[in-house]
Write a protein that holds these residues in place. Structure first.
Motif, PDB file in Angstrom:
ATOM      1  N   ALA B 171       0.845  -1.213   0.000  1.00 40.65           N
ATOM      2  CA  ALA B 171       0.000   0.000   0.000  1.00 40.65           C
ATOM      3  C   ALA B 171       0.869   1.247   0.000  1.00 40.65           C
ATOM      4  O   ALA B 171       0.555   2.238  -0.668  1.00 40.65           O
ATOM      5  N   HIS B 172       1.993   1.201   0.730  1.00 42.18           N
ATOM      6  CA  HIS B 172       2.842   2.395   0.824  1.00 42.18           C
ATOM      7  C   HIS B 172       3.450   2.759  -0.532  1.00 42.18           C
ATOM      8  O   HIS B 172       3.667   3.928  -0.820  1.00 42.18           O
ATOM      9  N   GLU B 173       3.701   1.753  -1.369  1.00 38.67           N
ATOM     10  CA  GLU B 173       4.262   2.031  -2.705  1.00 38.67           C
ATOM     11  C   GLU B 173       3.242   2.786  -3.557  1.00 38.67           C
ATOM     12  O   GLU B 173       3.571   3.797  -4.184  1.00 38.67           O
ATOM     13  N   ALA B 174       2.019   2.263  -3.557  1.00 41.15           N
ATOM     14  CA  ALA B 174       0.978   2.905  -4.365  1.00 41.15           C
ATOM     15  C   ALA B 174       0.657   4.290  -3.810  1.00 41.15           C
ATOM     16  O   ALA B 174       0.488   5.248  -4.573  1.00 41.15           O
ATOM     17  N   ALA B 175       0.592   4.404  -2.486  1.00 41.39           N
ATOM     18  CA  ALA B 175       0.254   5.693  -1.870  1.00 41.39           C
ATOM     19  C   ALA B 175       1.326   6.729  -2.178  1.00 41.39           C
ATOM     20  O   ALA B 175       1.020   7.886  -2.488  1.00 41.39           O
ATOM     21  N   ALA B 176       2.579   6.308  -2.097  1.00 36.51           N
ATOM     22  CA  ALA B 176       3.686   7.237  -2.360  1.00 36.51           C
ATOM     23  C   ALA B 176       3.686   7.654  -3.826  1.00 36.51           C
ATOM     24  O   ALA B 176       3.914   8.822  -4.152  1.00 36.51           O
ATOM     25  N   ALA B 177       3.418   6.712  -4.721  1.00 36.55           N
ATOM     26  CA  ALA B 177       3.451   7.007  -6.158  1.00 36.55           C
ATOM     27  C   ALA B 177       2.276   7.886  -6.574  1.00 36.55           C
ATOM     28  O   ALA B 177       2.427   8.791  -7.391  1.00 36.55           O
ATOM     29  N   VAL B 178       1.108   7.627  -6.016  1.00 33.48           N
ATOM     30  CA  VAL B 178      -0.110   8.292  -6.491  1.00 33.48           C
ATOM     31  C   VAL B 178      -0.401   9.584  -5.729  1.00 33.48           C
ATOM     32  O   VAL B 178      -0.844  10.575  -6.305  1.00 33.48           O
ATOM     33  N   VAL B 179      -0.175   9.563  -4.405  1.00 39.80           N
ATOM     34  CA  VAL B 179      -0.599  10.700  -3.578  1.00 39.80           C
ATOM     35  C   VAL B 179       0.581  11.632  -3.278  1.00 39.80           C
ATOM     36  O   VAL B 179       0.594  12.789  -3.682  1.00 39.80           O
ATOM     37  N   ASP B 180       1.561  11.131  -2.556  1.00 39.92           N
ATOM     38  CA  ASP B 180       2.685  11.963  -2.106  1.00 39.92           C
ATOM     39  C   ASP B 180       3.732  11.013  -1.518  1.00 39.92           C
ATOM     40  O   ASP B 180       3.381  10.145  -0.717  1.00 39.92           O
ATOM     41  N   PRO B 181       5.012  11.180  -1.890  1.00 42.66           N
ATOM     42  CA  PRO B 181       6.044  10.291  -1.352  1.00 42.66           C
ATOM     43  C   PRO B 181       6.079  10.285   0.175  1.00 42.66           C
ATOM     44  O   PRO B 181       6.476   9.294   0.790  1.00 42.66           O
ATOM     45  N   ALA B 182       5.633  11.376   0.782  1.00 43.76           N
ATOM     46  CA  ALA B 182       5.668  11.481   2.244  1.00 43.76           C
ATOM     47  C   ALA B 182       4.769  10.458   2.932  1.00 43.76           C
ATOM     48  O   ALA B 182       4.964  10.153   4.111  1.00 43.76           O
ATOM     49  N   LEU B 183       3.787   9.903   2.206  1.00 47.97           N
ATOM     50  CA  LEU B 183       2.889   8.926   2.840  1.00 47.97           C
ATOM     51  C   LEU B 183       3.652   7.689   3.318  1.00 47.97           C
ATOM     52  O   LEU B 183       3.277   7.059   4.297  1.00 47.97           O
ATOM     53  N   ALA B 184       4.734   7.360   2.594  1.00 45.76           N
ATOM     54  CA  ALA B 184       5.519   6.179   2.962  1.00 45.76           C
ATOM     55  C   ALA B 184       6.219   6.377   4.309  1.00 45.76           C
ATOM     56  O   ALA B 184       6.561   5.395   4.978  1.00 45.76           O
ATOM     57  N   ASP B 185       6.417   7.621   4.709  1.00 43.18           N
ATOM     58  CA  ASP B 185       7.131   7.894   5.962  1.00 43.18           C
ATOM     59  C   ASP B 185       6.206   8.047   7.162  1.00 43.18           C
ATOM     60  O   ASP B 185       6.679   8.224   8.282  1.00 43.18           O
ATOM     61  N   MET B 186       4.913   7.999   6.940  1.00 45.92           N
ATOM     62  CA  MET B 186       3.984   8.128   8.080  1.00 45.92           C
ATOM     63  C   MET B 186       4.124   6.923   9.000  1.00 45.92           C
ATOM     64  O   MET B 186       4.355   5.812   8.551  1.00 45.92           O
TER      65      MET B 186
END
Lengths: 124, 385
Positions: B171-186
């Protein structure tokens, strides 16, 4: 040999006084992958409409009713051996549930034939 | 099941209709139940990323009135103290950007709903809380909150927006690619707002036991977001059927089944949700019963139950020991990961230890089962730091 269907999606095919019973392709598709089934043992008798077997998918448990009165002469060994995939793979062939020895084939008259069942399913 | 015409359509109805015809009513909404199939969808979510439309739920913002004159921690403590009238969790103690799971309890110590409460990360939002309650309880919950805090805070419903859950190990890969790279760091159990797809509120939370996100997005931006996520190679749409089997494997409660107004958080094995400050203050609804059970133990306890054969034991199945009823199954079905039946239920405390062997009365036949720890499948939440 014609196949007859109930409104609850059982099928029954008569050969002499032996009726082979299962669930329809439509029912198997609606159910999804079968994860459990319980069949009655040989020797058990049922009246038309009685709870006869249970089939379960991840989603739900469904009762299977006797489409015709009779005594179980054979239950599908593959299903008894927990090879439930056959119900999804071939519901109206190798995935049959039981063979019943019947006394009164006139009970079949109230069931749907292939065309009537296809119309019935279309309306669901 | 209610007729399709009588239930509300999701704002993203057309996106799901294009992919499945299997819909059903849930809490008054016409929801997609299944796409590719419950088991493949379940396994995809455990191995990749599943996208769930959970817009039927009850997101809301609870805020001090404009011009409250407080800042930072003071504003937070004030708004948190108001919501603490209804829940036993330490909300005042939330750090900026932290999310907590809690329950609305009644005076008898039972549970009226389980919910998530978040303190926004942004300093400008001090004095606000982001609260997400269950679909089936939202109107009752919101009325209770408004009644308990009338004139002191405002509740703004956000259930006209879309809530999308993206769950799974990638999920973090898709979230970072689609929304914002910062999502992976949450971090897990945190919240943050992002200026993407309009303005979205993202929590790193979920209901599957996997890592993932829940994203609140305005309806007019939701189609674009959903389509962008669905076009990512790791993402597939997942229906309500797999949502239920995933949460059951994760040992998570479904309100109205595993939790209800008679069952206490202690019986539900959720004592960890009641922090020390609140236990000492004894100032939440039902504190008397809940704290008594916290000290002395409850008469019954929520447990995992594994049937020792292949027959699933579903909700309502009685749990027996030596011919005597000792409990009941509250959720049960099939675990694709364990490739066998699993159940959750309540049993008398004397039989609640893992390893106890009990009987499940399935269609009148007692079948052996074993009490096991929850979850059935280990959680894989992402905890950084």
């Amino acid at each position: 040999m014609t196949t007859r269907y109930t409104k609850d999606h059982e099928w029954v095919r008569l050969d002499g006084d032996i009726a082979t019973v299962g669930i329809s392709t439509y029912a198997a598709e609606q159910l999804g992958d079968v994860v459990y089934a319980e069949l009655p043992d040989a020797g058990k008798s049922f009246k038309q409409g009685d709870d006869m077997a249970v089939v379960e998918s991840a989603k739900t448990a469904s009762d299977v009713y006797a489409p015709i009165s009779g005594e179980v002469v054979e239950a599908n060994a593959e299903i008894k051996n927990e090879q439930w995939q056959i119900i999804n793979d071939a519901p109206q062939a190798g995935g049959w549930f039981v063979k019943l020895k019947i006394a009164d084939k006139s009970e079949l008259e109230g069931l749907m034939d292939e065309a009537a069942y296809a119309d019935y399913v279309k309306g669901l | 099941m209610a007729e399709a015409g009588s239930s509300k359509k999701l704002p993203l109805d057309a996106i799901w209709r294009a992919r499945t015809s299997k819909f059903g009513d849930f809490a008054g909404y016409d929801m997609p139940l299944q796409f590719e199939g419950l088991i493949p969808e379940h396994n995809w979510t455990r191995q990749h990323a599943g996208l769930f439309d959970v817009s039927h739920m009850g997101p809301s913002f609870f805020a001090l009135p404009k011009g409250h004159g407080l800042e930072g921690d003071d504003a937070h403590k004030k708004v948190a103290s108001l919501i603490e009238r209804l829940v036993p969790a330490d909300i005042q103690g939330l750090k900026p950007g932290q999310v907590r799971y809690t329950m609305i309890t009644n005076e008898d110590g039972g549970v009226l709903d389980d919910l998530m409460i978040a303190r926004p990360a942004e300093p400008g939002a001090a004095g606000d809380l982001y609260i997400v309650v269950n679909a089936g309880c939202k109107h009752q919950d919101w009325a209770l909150i408004e009644e308990a805090t009338k004139g002191e805070a405002n509740l703004v419903r956000a259930d006209d927006r879309c809530l999308l859950a993206l769950q799974g190990p990638t999920a973090h890969e898709a979230a970072a690619a689609v929304v914002d790279p910062a999502l992976a760091d949450m971090n897990f159990m945190t919240v943050k707002r992002y200026d993407a797809f309009g303005r979205i509120t993202v929590t790193r939370t979920g209901y599957t036991g996997e890592d993932g996100y829940e994203i609140l997005v305005r309806a007019e931006n939701a189609t674009e977001l959903a389509n962008a996520l669905l076009s990512h190679a790791e993402v597939k749409p997942i229906g309500l059927g797999a949502r239920d089997s995933l949460r059951l494997e994760a040992g998570l409660c479904l309100y109205g089944h595993d939790l209800d107004p008679k069952t206490s958080p202690i019986e539900a094995d959720l004592a960890w949700t009641i922090q020390k400050r609140r236990r000492e203050a004894k100032d939440f609804p039902g504190a008397k019963r809940i704290l008594r059970e916290y000290e002395l133990g409850a008469a019954k306890k929520r447990v995992g139950i594994r049937p020792n054969d292949r027959a699933p034991a579903r909700e309502g199945v009685e749990v027996m020991k030596d011919g005597k009823t000792i409990g009941v199954v509250t959720s049960g079905g099939f675990s694709p990961i364990l490739n066998g039946p699993i159940s959750m239920g309540y049993v008398e405390a004397a039989h609640a230890e893992p390893g106890h062997v009990v009987d499940l009365m399935i269609r009148g036949v007692p079948r052996s089962a074993t009490i096991v720890p929850l979850p059935f499948v280990p959680h894989r939440y992402v905890r950084k730091k």
